[in-house]
Motif scaffolding. Structure first.
Motif, mmCIF file in Angstrom:
data_model
loop_
_atom_site.group_PDB
_atom_site.id
_atom_site.type_symbol
_atom_site.label_atom_id
_atom_site.label_comp_id
_atom_site.label_asym_id
_atom_site.label_seq_id
_atom_site.Cartn_x
_atom_site.Cartn_y
_atom_site.Cartn_z
ATOM 1 N N ASP A 43 -33.926 -22.847 10.008
ATOM 2 C CA ASP A 43 -33.165 -22.349 11.161
ATOM 3 C C ASP A 43 -34.064 -21.531 12.092
ATOM 4 O OD1 ASP A 43 -32.331 -19.269 9.971
ATOM 5 O OD2 ASP A 43 -32.733 -20.830 8.498
ATOM 6 N N GLY A 74 -37.522 -17.537 -0.034
ATOM 7 C CA GLY A 74 -36.157 -18.036 -0.208
ATOM 8 C C GLY A 74 -35.978 -18.794 -1.516
ATOM 9 N N LYS A 75 -36.834 -18.521 -2.478
ATOM 10 C CA LYS A 75 -36.770 -19.230 -3.760
ATOM 11 C C LYS A 75 -35.441 -18.972 -4.469
ATOM 12 C CE LYS A 75 -40.543 -17.037 -4.993
ATOM 13 N NZ LYS A 75 -40.852 -16.380 -3.714
ATOM 14 N N SER A 76 -35.076 -17.693 -4.577
ATOM 15 C CA SER A 76 -33.826 -17.373 -5.281
ATOM 16 C C SER A 76 -32.619 -17.951 -4.544
ATOM 17 C CB SER A 76 -33.648 -15.855 -5.412
ATOM 18 O OG SER A 76 -34.713 -15.283 -6.127
ATOM 19 N N SER A 77 -32.653 -17.871 -3.214
ATOM 20 C CA SER A 77 -31.539 -18.415 -2.429
ATOM 21 C C SER A 77 -31.402 -19.912 -2.678
ATOM 22 C CB SER A 77 -31.761 -18.180 -0.935
ATOM 23 O OG SER A 77 -32.038 -16.823 -0.685
ATOM 24 N N LYS A 101 -35.895 -21.834 5.583
ATOM 25 C CA LYS A 101 -35.657 -21.086 6.816
ATOM 26 C C LYS A 101 -35.897 -21.995 8.015
ATOM 27 C CE LYS A 101 -36.939 -16.794 4.493
ATOM 28 N NZ LYS A 101 -37.405 -15.422 4.548
ATOM 29 N N VAL A 106 -30.872 -22.121 4.013
ATOM 30 C CA VAL A 106 -29.789 -21.633 3.167
ATOM 31 C C VAL A 106 -28.707 -21.011 4.048
ATOM 32 C CG1 VAL A 106 -29.224 -20.083 1.264
ATOM 33 C CG2 VAL A 106 -31.420 -21.255 1.296
ATOM 34 N N ASP A 149 -34.397 -10.802 -8.648
ATOM 35 C CA ASP A 149 -33.965 -12.129 -8.189
ATOM 36 C C ASP A 149 -32.463 -12.339 -8.269
ATOM 37 O OD1 ASP A 149 -36.524 -13.259 -7.451
ATOM 38 O OD2 ASP A 149 -37.005 -13.205 -9.584
ATOM 39 N N GLY A 159 -40.473 -13.761 -0.832
ATOM 40 C CA GLY A 159 -39.468 -13.792 0.213
ATOM 41 C C GLY A 159 -39.254 -15.138 0.879
HETATM 42 N N1 LIG Z 1 -33.131 -17.254 8.141
HETATM 43 C C1 LIG Z 1 -33.145 -17.584 6.852
HETATM 44 N N2 LIG Z 1 -33.287 -16.636 5.915
HETATM 45 C C2 LIG Z 1 -33.295 -16.993 4.623
HETATM 46 C C3 LIG Z 1 -33.148 -18.343 4.215
HETATM 47 N N3 LIG Z 1 -33.225 -18.394 2.875
HETATM 48 C C4 LIG Z 1 -33.406 -17.129 2.448
HETATM 49 N N4 LIG Z 1 -33.448 -16.274 3.497
HETATM 50 C C5 LIG Z 1 -33.622 -14.816 3.443
HETATM 51 O O1 LIG Z 1 -34.927 -14.535 3.002
HETATM 52 C C6 LIG Z 1 -34.938 -13.357 2.201
HETATM 53 C C7 LIG Z 1 -35.579 -13.628 0.852
HETATM 54 O O2 LIG Z 1 -34.785 -14.545 0.136
HETATM 55 P P1 LIG Z 1 -34.930 -14.744 -1.413
HETATM 56 O O3 LIG Z 1 -34.094 -15.896 -1.797
HETATM 57 O O4 LIG Z 1 -34.732 -13.473 -2.125
HETATM 58 O O5 LIG Z 1 -36.473 -15.133 -1.485
HETATM 59 P P2 LIG Z 1 -37.421 -15.221 -2.753
HETATM 60 O O6 LIG Z 1 -38.456 -16.207 -2.421
HETATM 61 O O7 LIG Z 1 -36.627 -15.461 -3.972
HETATM 62 O O8 LIG Z 1 -38.034 -13.767 -2.799
HETATM 63 P P3 LIG Z 1 -38.869 -13.076 -3.974
HETATM 64 O O9 LIG Z 1 -38.268 -13.503 -5.269
HETATM 65 O O10 LIG Z 1 -38.726 -11.637 -3.688
HETATM 66 O O11 LIG Z 1 -40.274 -13.571 -3.790
HETATM 67 C C8 LIG Z 1 -33.490 -12.910 2.092
HETATM 68 O O12 LIG Z 1 -33.275 -11.919 3.027
HETATM 69 C C9 LIG Z 1 -32.710 -14.157 2.432
HETATM 70 O O13 LIG Z 1 -31.445 -13.883 2.976
HETATM 71 C C10 LIG Z 1 -32.964 -19.338 5.240
HETATM 72 O O14 LIG Z 1 -32.827 -20.529 4.985
HETATM 73 N N5 LIG Z 1 -32.982 -18.900 6.519
#
Ligand SMILES: Nc1nc2c(ncn2[C@@H]2O[C@H](COP(=O)(O)OP(=O)(O)OP(=O)(O)O)[C@@H](O)[C@H]2O)c(=O)[nH]1
Ligand code: B12
Ligand SMILES: [Mg+2]
Lengths: 314, 139
Positions: free
Chosen positions: A197, A60-63, A195, A230, A98, A58
């Protein structure tokens, strides 16, 4: 499968047929004609660098992968993405989620996203992952991104596939400490505090910087720490630039080749391991028939004895 | 003999926000040992088909509780045909009236459709027997 038919699929993949590329990936993952496919693919590939993105669930890797992809697409580069998620150790099944955060490029044919389960077996993940990246390169995707959840040993191995490793952490969490425990601190070439922000981002950055100082890091490349969000779309350009800078560094200093040599050493070892395991299974079966008496045998001695019989007695 | 793992894409087309069923299905198929690519809410048929191709899934499963099933299923089938990907099967579920199920299946717009209350056994055994019957002659 007929080799001629297979070679046609390989040729189609090189001609940028997405279906063919997708099929080659499945066959390699399923260990169908893997050596044959990879022989053709490796001949044509290996030039492009891989950016690995890891970090806690979580973070934010995929984002970030999606945000970076947007920048690469703006420069008209084709992007190949591999996203690895853990398979269930009980059923072998997996939910690969993802893509949910990578919707912006959902119909862009110049972006190829492939989700993979770790499928549990030893070393297997790592081998398929690097093969899958090379298949994407063969299919004409010049920017290669690899996402995996950074929680365990197999993920560390996966990250050794990458020429640049980006470790993504979040402010206000125990991420820093977790990252040290998981050993992902050492593999990082670029740190991201995503994140940003949310409160605590600067502090997190300082903590990481301090840790780098404490480690007495003497490598000529000191991993930069980038703040990104993001949500507010800040810092992603800067991340892009740091990745570019690291890749230049890797090329200019010959580090890339060093890393690749090490990777080759490990990959060859893994193939050996498979062969060794097969030999061991037969040796063990034979020994078990005749000699192994449970509760009495000393595994140290037994190992030594079997090894010598098999490899030294000759 | 190589055992190939079943891969399924589960998605929610359109503005339909009822994602409980899709999530239940994703977990159900994972527990049956399949690899489920969950693409989440608000997918267009184009996105669903492109994802299915890149992920090389054996079948697509879409969940529709919005009443839009009579347009969504034919559209996905049409796109699969355009992409020469008709070998990817299409199944679905949700609140779909019985007469619509009959006409969608008869027209070849979906291979199987399940309605509220459908059990894991029903769904999983349909997938397994369907794929077993065709996987053999896939190159
Ligand atoms: N506030 C905030 N939330 C973010 C940011 N980037 C991602 N998120 C939120 O964080 C959550 C997880 O984002 P993902 O991109 O799925 O994270 P991940 O690391 O790929 O997650 P996994 O693959 O499940 O480990 C989502 O609800 C996003 O909307 C950011 O820069 N700021
Ligand atoms: C819970 C619910 C909600 C929740 C949804 C929560 C969520 N995140 O999912 C909330 C309260 C948000 C909601 C809102 C609305 N809802 Co509502 N909702 C329901 C309700 C009561 C149950 C749905 C549910 O979750 N069932 C549990 C799951 C597990 O079952 P399921 O999805 O049917 O899945 C099973 C099978 O269908 C099948 N299946 C389903 N998908 C798939 C996919 C595959 C691949 C396979 C193999 C099988 C399969 O297998 C599953 C297991 O058996 C239904 C009534 C009903 N009887 O279905 C109405 C219902 C779906 N809602 C309805 C409506 C109208 C709405 C609203 C428009 C109401 C409004 N005016 O605001 C909004 C729209 C929201 C939106 N953005 O789309 C109508 C839809 C009518 C239609 N089809 O034309 C229904 C049918 C109620 C009714 N009788 O009028 N709703
Ligand atoms: Mg992710």
């Amino acid at each position: 499968m007929n080799k001629e038919v297979l070679d046609q699929w390989i040729a189609r993949s090189f001609e940028r047929d997405r279906r063919a590329t997708a099929k080659l990936i499945s066959w390699v993952e399923d260990d169908i004609e893997r050596a044959h496919i990879m022989r053709s693919v490796l001949k044509e590939t290996g030039r492009k660098m891989v950016v690995g993105i890891t970090g806690p669930p979580g973070a934010g890797k995929s984002s970030l992968v999606e945000a970076l992809t947007k920048l690469y697409r703006a420069r008209d580069e084709r992007v190949g993405i591999v996203a690895v998620d853990p398979s269930s150790p009980y059923t072998g099944g997996a939910i690969l989620g993802d893509r949910i955060r990578m919707q912006a490029h959902g119909t862009d044919r110049d972006v190829f996203i492939r989700s993979m389960g770790t499928r549990g077996h030893l070393g297997g993940v790592t081998r398929s992952t690097s093969d899958v990246l090379r298949i994407l390169e063969g299919g004409g995707y010049g920017r290669l991104l690899l996402e995996t959840v950074g929680v365990g040993q197999s993920e560390l191995e996966i990250m050794q596939m990458a020429d640049t490793v980006v470790v993504v952490l979040n402010p206000g969490t125990g991420d820093g400490i977790q990252a040290i425990k998981a050993g992902i601190m050492e593999v990082a070439d670029v740190f991201v505090v995503n994140k940003a922000d949310l409160p605590g981002a600067e502090r997190m950055k300082n903590d990481i910087e301090m840790m780098l100082n404490l480690n007495g890091d003497t490598r000529p490349w000191r991993p930069p720490v980038v703040l990104t969000s993001v949500i507010t779309e800040t810092g992603v350009e800067s991340l892009y630039e740091k990745i570019e800078a690291h890749q230049c560094y890797m090329l200019e200093t010959g580090q890339r080749d060093e890393r690749r040599k090490e990777r080759l050493r490990q990959e060859v070892w893994r193939h050996w391991e498979d062969k060794m395991r097969a030999v061991y299974e037969t040796v063990w079966e034979e020994a078990r028939e005749e000699r192994v008496i449970l509760h009495q045998d000393d595994p140290y001695q037994l190992a030594q004895m079997l090894w010598e019989e098999r490899f030294k007695g000759g | 003999m190589n055992k190939t793992r079943i891969r399924v894409l589960v998605g929610k087309p359109g503005l339909d926000g009822h994602d409980r069923g899709a999530k239940v299905i994703a977990r159900m198929l994972r527990d049956a040992g399949m690899e489920v690519i969950y693409s989440g809410l608000h997918q267009t048929p184009e996105q669903i088909v492109e994802a299915a191709i890149q992920e090389d899934v054996d079948l697509i499963g879409v969940s529709v509780l919005s009443g839009a099933h009579m347009t969504i299923f034919p559209r996905i089938k049409e796109l699969l045909k355009e992409q020469n990907a008709e070998d990817i099967l299409l199944m679905g579920g949700g609140t779909i009236p019985e007469e619509d199920i009959v006409s969608l299946i008869e027209a070849g717009h979906a291979e199987a459709l399940f309605t509220p209350g459908a059990t894991s056994t029903e769904i999983v055994s349909w997938i397994k027997s369907k794929l077993e019957s065709i996987k053999e002659d896939v190159v």
